[in-house]
Motif scaffolding. Sequence first.
Motif, PDB file in Angstrom:
ATOM      1  N   ILE A   1       3.694 -41.122 -15.992  1.00 22.09           N
ATOM      2  CA  ILE A   1       3.828 -39.904 -16.544  1.00 22.09           C
ATOM      3  C   ILE A   1       2.984 -38.676 -16.324  1.00 22.09           C
ATOM      4  CG2 ILE A   1       4.492 -38.150 -18.489  1.00 22.09           C
ATOM      5  CD1 ILE A   1       5.909 -40.760 -19.763  1.00 22.09           C
ATOM      6  N   VAL A   2       3.138 -37.481 -15.642  1.00 24.10           N
ATOM      7  CA  VAL A   2       2.041 -36.590 -15.476  1.00 24.10           C
ATOM      8  C   VAL A   2       2.573 -35.356 -16.221  1.00 24.10           C
ATOM      9  CG1 VAL A   2       1.118 -34.894 -13.721  1.00 24.10           C
ATOM     10  CG2 VAL A   2       1.837 -37.396 -13.187  1.00 24.10           C
ATOM     11  N   LEU A   3       1.640 -35.042 -17.143  1.00 25.97           N
ATOM     12  CA  LEU A   3       1.723 -34.096 -18.348  1.00 25.97           C
ATOM     13  C   LEU A   3       0.889 -32.881 -17.676  1.00 25.97           C
ATOM     14  CD1 LEU A   3       1.713 -35.831 -21.560  1.00 25.97           C
ATOM     15  CD2 LEU A   3       3.821 -35.094 -20.431  1.00 25.97           C
ATOM     16  N   ASP A   4       1.759 -31.723 -17.327  1.00 28.12           N
ATOM     17  CA  ASP A   4       0.698 -30.458 -16.810  1.00 28.12           C
ATOM     18  C   ASP A   4       1.073 -29.288 -17.560  1.00 28.12           C
ATOM     19  OD1 ASP A   4      -1.305 -29.060 -15.886  1.00 28.12           O
ATOM     20  OD2 ASP A   4      -0.352 -29.191 -13.773  1.00 28.12           O
ATOM     21  N   PRO A   5       1.067 -29.235 -19.123  1.00 26.72           N
ATOM     22  CA  PRO A   5       1.689 -28.300 -19.683  1.00 26.72           C
ATOM     23  C   PRO A   5       0.751 -26.726 -19.587  1.00 26.72           C
ATOM     24  CG  PRO A   5       0.297 -29.457 -21.212  1.00 26.72           C
ATOM     25  CD  PRO A   5       0.294 -29.938 -19.822  1.00 26.72           C
ATOM     26  N   PRO A   6       1.522 -25.755 -19.897  1.00 33.62           N
ATOM     27  CA  PRO A   6       0.671 -24.470 -19.923  1.00 33.62           C
ATOM     28  C   PRO A   6      -0.224 -24.393 -20.793  1.00 33.62           C
ATOM     29  CG  PRO A   6       3.195 -24.179 -20.954  1.00 33.62           C
ATOM     30  CD  PRO A   6       2.980 -25.587 -20.399  1.00 33.62           C
ATOM     31  N   LYS A   7      -0.910 -23.440 -21.012  1.00 30.71           N
ATOM     32  CA  LYS A   7      -2.310 -23.202 -21.673  1.00 30.71           C
ATOM     33  C   LYS A   7      -1.719 -23.066 -23.234  1.00 30.71           C
ATOM     34  CE  LYS A   7      -5.373 -20.443 -20.304  1.00 30.71           C
ATOM     35  NZ  LYS A   7      -6.246 -19.134 -20.022  1.00 30.71           N
ATOM     36  N   VAL A   8      -2.306 -23.971 -24.044  1.00 34.91           N
ATOM     37  CA  VAL A   8      -1.639 -24.113 -25.437  1.00 34.91           C
ATOM     38  C   VAL A   8      -2.728 -23.547 -26.434  1.00 34.91           C
ATOM     39  CG1 VAL A   8      -0.521 -26.257 -25.186  1.00 34.91           C
ATOM     40  CG2 VAL A   8      -3.174 -26.124 -25.902  1.00 34.91           C
ATOM     41  N   SER A   9      -3.950 -22.985 -26.203  1.00 33.90           N
ATOM     42  CA  SER A   9      -4.797 -22.443 -26.732  1.00 33.90           C
ATOM     43  C   SER A   9      -5.382 -21.116 -26.063  1.00 33.90           C
ATOM     44  CB  SER A   9      -5.958 -23.277 -27.216  1.00 33.90           C
ATOM     45  OG  SER A   9      -6.678 -22.779 -28.153  1.00 33.90           O
ATOM     46  N   PRO A  10      -4.583 -20.103 -25.611  1.00 34.94           N
ATOM     47  CA  PRO A  10      -5.309 -18.965 -25.079  1.00 34.94           C
ATOM     48  C   PRO A  10      -6.597 -18.181 -25.679  1.00 34.94           C
ATOM     49  CG  PRO A  10      -3.216 -18.222 -25.885  1.00 34.94           C
ATOM     50  CD  PRO A  10      -3.323 -19.918 -26.210  1.00 34.94           C
ATOM     51  N   ASP A  11      -6.636 -18.479 -27.169  1.00 30.61           N
ATOM     52  CA  ASP A  11      -7.789 -17.885 -27.876  1.00 30.61           C
ATOM     53  C   ASP A  11      -8.143 -18.752 -28.980  1.00 30.61           C
ATOM     54  OD1 ASP A  11      -5.848 -17.647 -30.065  1.00 30.61           O
ATOM     55  OD2 ASP A  11      -5.434 -15.585 -29.004  1.00 30.61           O
ATOM     56  N   ARG A  12      -9.233 -18.444 -29.662  1.00 32.39           N
ATOM     57  CA  ARG A  12      -9.693 -19.278 -30.908  1.00 32.39           C
ATOM     58  C   ARG A  12      -8.591 -19.567 -32.036  1.00 32.39           C
ATOM     59  NH1 ARG A  12     -15.969 -17.135 -30.786  1.00 32.39           N
ATOM     60  NH2 ARG A  12     -16.643 -17.997 -29.012  1.00 32.39           N
ATOM     61  N   ALA A  13      -7.918 -18.448 -32.306  1.00 38.63           N
ATOM     62  CA  ALA A  13      -7.063 -18.622 -33.321  1.00 38.63           C
ATOM     63  C   ALA A  13      -5.933 -19.473 -33.208  1.00 38.63           C
ATOM     64  CB  ALA A  13      -6.454 -16.856 -33.475  1.00 38.63           C
TER      65      ALA A  13
END
Length: 402
Positions: free
Chosen positions: A303-315
């Motif tokens: 399995i290759v997991l390449d998700p989009p950015k899950v944490s664009p900022d510290r919040a």
Amino acid sequence: MKKYFGSNKPRVILKKGKAKPFWYHHPWIFSGAIQEIKGNPEDGDIVEVLDEENRFIAKGLINHKSQIKVRLLTWDQHEKIDGNFFRSKIHQAISLRENILIMRSKSSAYRLVHSEGDGLPGLTIDRYNDFLVVQFLSTGMEKRKEMILDILKEQLKPQGIVERYPAGYREKEGLVEIDCMVHGKTPPKMTITEYGVKFYVDLQKGQKTGFYLDQRENRLLLTRYGYNKRILDAFCYSGGFGVYMLSKARPGEVVFMDSSSFALDLAQENASMNSTATAVFSKKDIFKEIPEMEKAGEKYDMIVLDPPKVSPDRASLLTGTEALINLNKHAVNMLPPGGILATCDCSGNISWEDFFKIVNKAVLDANRSLKIFETLGAGPDHPVNPACLENSYLKVIVAAIY
């Protein structure tokens, strides 16, 4: 070190004890480090940065509207930040790709300027065949847009230059939102080639600047492990990992999975262009549906997991971390003992140490164990600035699951 007394140049004075990262060439100054701003500089202006004892540290571009108040460009007090400065930096970046990395022998698409990694924070430039895709991601760079475009035309002579931006990026800098803007010839839907594998790219509609160039070497490396396996390419977008497998690994089956119909259509085109092998294309919101996939008994050898950015900022760090743990936990349970997990994260807020902990917790929560045998990052055309590891965002862990 020279101290300033009575200078009328725009200056940023740092708080006591806040100067150390900038002596070591970290290029971002946040508001919390600033004691005082003198000289009334406008957004995008050049400012000199001084420590609490008025000692010169560096020069950079200020933006009052950004979380990053100053992006530093030079630590040489006498270096001018002008057309020659940008011409030299861009030439140096191009020379790395053309003369040292010999990128044209590997791919017809690659990064030419990698922001902080090339000493030009707020600027990224990618080459796609004879076209360029540029992002001006700070007010300082936006203010010098025409000059930079002229330098690119002078040094590279592209057929056209496209500006492409993710939604919301420019707004954070106080800039007008732009989806796509073309300078010169409008690029057609084109074919790029990486290590002999072909992909269709639409520079006006695709993700990022058109393609995920940073994963190029990782796509190639993972084909070592794909022979005769049933492989899930999750968050496949245009099929990068799966198409490499079909082209080079002789897998048993590849399943391409994404929530976007546009992405899956592109992945199907790319798969057909490179291979006659059977492939499956499945539209699913993976973050939401992966628990049901596991419950339904779906099984894969890799399995290759390449998700989009899950944490664009510290919040968003906590929610992003939880999302990755959940995603990896369910993926692990769809692998047999000895199955391979290749899991990725592209969030600059999540460090390598954090990512190791995330993957470890996911595996423990699944009551499984792992042996990590590859740790990977972005390709060599994305150079790393050791003073700014936040820009070394891409993390890939490849592990055997037991």
